[in-house]
Write an enzyme that holds these catalytic residues in place. Structure first.
Site, PDB file in Angstrom:
ATOM      1  N   ALA A 151       0.698  -0.868   0.030  1.00  0.00           N
ATOM      2  CA  ALA A 151       0.226  -0.043   0.273  1.00  0.00           C
ATOM      3  C   ALA A 151       1.142   1.298  -0.114  1.00  0.00           C
ATOM      4  O   ALA A 151       1.985   1.155   0.724  1.00  0.00           O
ATOM      5  CB  ALA A 151      -1.343   0.370   1.013  1.00  0.00           C
ATOM      6  N   GLY A 200       0.267   0.937  -3.517  1.00  0.00           N
ATOM      7  CA  GLY A 200       0.266   0.246  -4.415  1.00  0.00           C
ATOM      8  C   GLY A 200       1.277   0.668  -6.000  1.00  0.00           C
ATOM      9  O   GLY A 200       0.884   0.600  -6.593  1.00  0.00           O
ATOM     10  N   ASP A 247       8.932  -3.820   0.424  1.00  0.00           N
ATOM     11  CA  ASP A 247       9.455  -2.076   0.617  1.00  0.00           C
ATOM     12  C   ASP A 247       9.170  -1.993   2.279  1.00  0.00           C
ATOM     13  O   ASP A 247       7.811  -1.639   2.491  1.00  0.00           O
ATOM     14  CB  ASP A 247       8.166  -1.190  -0.581  1.00  0.00           C
ATOM     15  CG  ASP A 247       8.734   0.347  -0.245  1.00  0.00           C
ATOM     16  OD1 ASP A 247       9.547   0.838  -0.046  1.00  0.00           O
ATOM     17  OD2 ASP A 247       7.827   1.139  -0.482  1.00  0.00           O
ATOM     18  N   CYS A 261      12.520   3.987   1.970  1.00  0.00           N
ATOM     19  CA  CYS A 261      12.719   5.328   1.863  1.00  0.00           C
ATOM     20  C   CYS A 261      13.231   5.931   2.939  1.00  0.00           C
ATOM     21  O   CYS A 261      12.685   7.336   3.782  1.00  0.00           O
ATOM     22  CB  CYS A 261      10.807   6.087   1.498  1.00  0.00           C
ATOM     23  SG  CYS A 261      10.208   5.926   3.221  1.00  0.00           S
TER      24      CYS A 261
END
Length: 413
Positions: free
Chosen positions: A246, A248, A312, A365
């Site tokens: 999510a 996505g 991720d 990130c």
């Protein structure tokens, strides 16, 4: 509502109640006249981005600690006086009126005196060693500047800090299943980007409000984020698992790179976030993606093995501080304490679904070796059946983008 009054209300919600700035603005900005919306938005994001520096300009001039909401009013007013090209009298007048409205004449007088002192003096001289001065000037906590300096060195740390104050551009990812880069480049509002093959800068207003977005021709996605799917390098007909998918954005990029030909199992632990994936899939007209609610530490109900697996993982977000001022405002060094074991748990679980000669990509990130390189080193020590084939940290100043880390591992058996 006037721009400064709205900004004050918004900042109190964001700073004191931890409401997300982007969600608050999306829901409440209509209260401000259209002509003043840009001003209100700049005050809010600029104050969050420069909060520590703004606080430093007035805090030493008061003998007793002021109430939190008055501190916010002073911060946003100092931001306007020192960082914006606006009339000082307008800033002072509105700040004093807001102080009087909520706290009475005495506080109004205090706000007036402090802001006039800032207006006359301009920037206060920064104190401390070079790194402490850098932290103050760029409104970072001392601890993260010290951490970056220890991990990456002084030159890179300085570049990161100043890059985090820059307004990052809007970046589109071309949905090559519906159009080409060349088609979009016929519009002068798009500018080519070399760092990622499907990326374009968009120099107009809101990209999400354009027909390009609504027709599924583009996705809003930072350049560095686009590199993750490129590193995964999915191929048509393959079976892919994306365990923390999510909203996505990367998942749909994977489908695009596969020409929407294969099977992508993806998900999130929260049902409402899985719905975000489904919305994106529908807008882009994709068929290979199968979203579901899943706990990435357990992956119950996931069957078989996969050609490629993407992790991720949830992270501290220290690579996206220029876009997400809320993180910068609220960040604490202990934030990573619960994330680091969670990341390792997700990575280890996901690795059990990689087929022989398949690939596992770990991405964050954030800019923090404890969450990045050290995680991969620890994983490889306990999983000798994997080898590292690629590793990269993208610093935010390199591509005028977010900061990202990605590592690609191969299952060699």
């Amino acid at each position: 509502m006037k721009a400064r009054a709205f900004a004050y209300q918004a900042l109190k919600k964001i700073c004191l109640e931890r409401v997300y700035s982007n969600l608050y603005l999306r829901k409440e900005l209509h209260q401000v006249g259209e002509v003043d919306r840009a001003l209100a938005t700049q005050i809010i994001y600029g104050t969050l981005q420069n909060a520590r520096c703004c606080r430093y300009q007035w805090e030493q001039d008061v003998q007793k600690k002021v109430k939190d909401d008055i501190g916010i009013l002073l911060d946003m007013s100092v931001y306007q006086l020192l960082f914006m090209d606006v009339a000082p009298y307008a800033v002072l007048n509105d700040a004093v009126e807001l102080a009087k409205k909520y706290h009475g004449q005495k506080v109004g007088n205090l706000v007036n005196a402090l802001l006039r002192k800032v207006e006359r003096r301009k920037f206060r001289e920064y104190t401390g060693n070079a790194l402490q001065k850098l932290a103050l000037q760029t409104s970072h906590p001392d601890w993260i500047v010290m951490m970056w300096n220890a991990q990456y060195g002084e030159e890179i740390t300085e570049k990161i800090c100043w890059s985090n104050l820059e307004m990052k551009p809007q970046v589109a990812r071309v949905n090559t299943l519906r159009c080409t880069k060349e088609e979009l480049l016929q519009d002068p509002l798009f500018i080519d980007v070399k760092e990622s093959k499907d990326a374009l800068l968009y120099t107009g207003g809101s990209l999400a409000a354009t027909s390009y977005y609504q027709e599924g021709k583009v996705v809003i996605q930072d350049v560095a984020s686009q590199l993750v799917a490129e590193v995964l390098d999915p191929q048509p007909k393959e079976r892919i698992l994306d365990v923390c998918a999510a909203p996505g954005t990367k998942t749909t990029h994977i489908a695009q790179l596969m020409n929407d030909d294969g099977e992508i199992i993806c998900g999130d632990i929260h049902e409402h976030r899985v719905a975000l994936i489904q919305e994106g899939v529908k807008r882009l007209g994709l068929h290979s993606i199968h979203p579901k609610v899943m706990d990435a530490t357990k992956l119950d109900g996931i069957e078989g093995t996969f050609d490629r697996v993407l992790c991720d993982v949830p992270c501290s977000g220290y690579g996206v501080l220029s876009r997400k001022s809320d993180i910068k405002y609220h960040m604490k060094s202990e934030d990573m304490d619960t994330l680091i074991p969670l990341q390792q748990e997700i990575l280890c679980k996901a690795s059990t679904f990689v087929k022989k000669e398949g690939y596992l990509v770990y991405a964050t990130c954030t800019l923090n070796k404890k969450e990045n390189e050290k995680q991969i080193e620890k994983f490889l020590r306990t999983h000798p059946q994997f080898e590292l084939v690629f590793e990269r940290t993208v610093f935010p100043y390199e591509c005028n983008s977010d900061g990202f880390y990605m590592a690609k591992l191969k299952y060699i058996g």
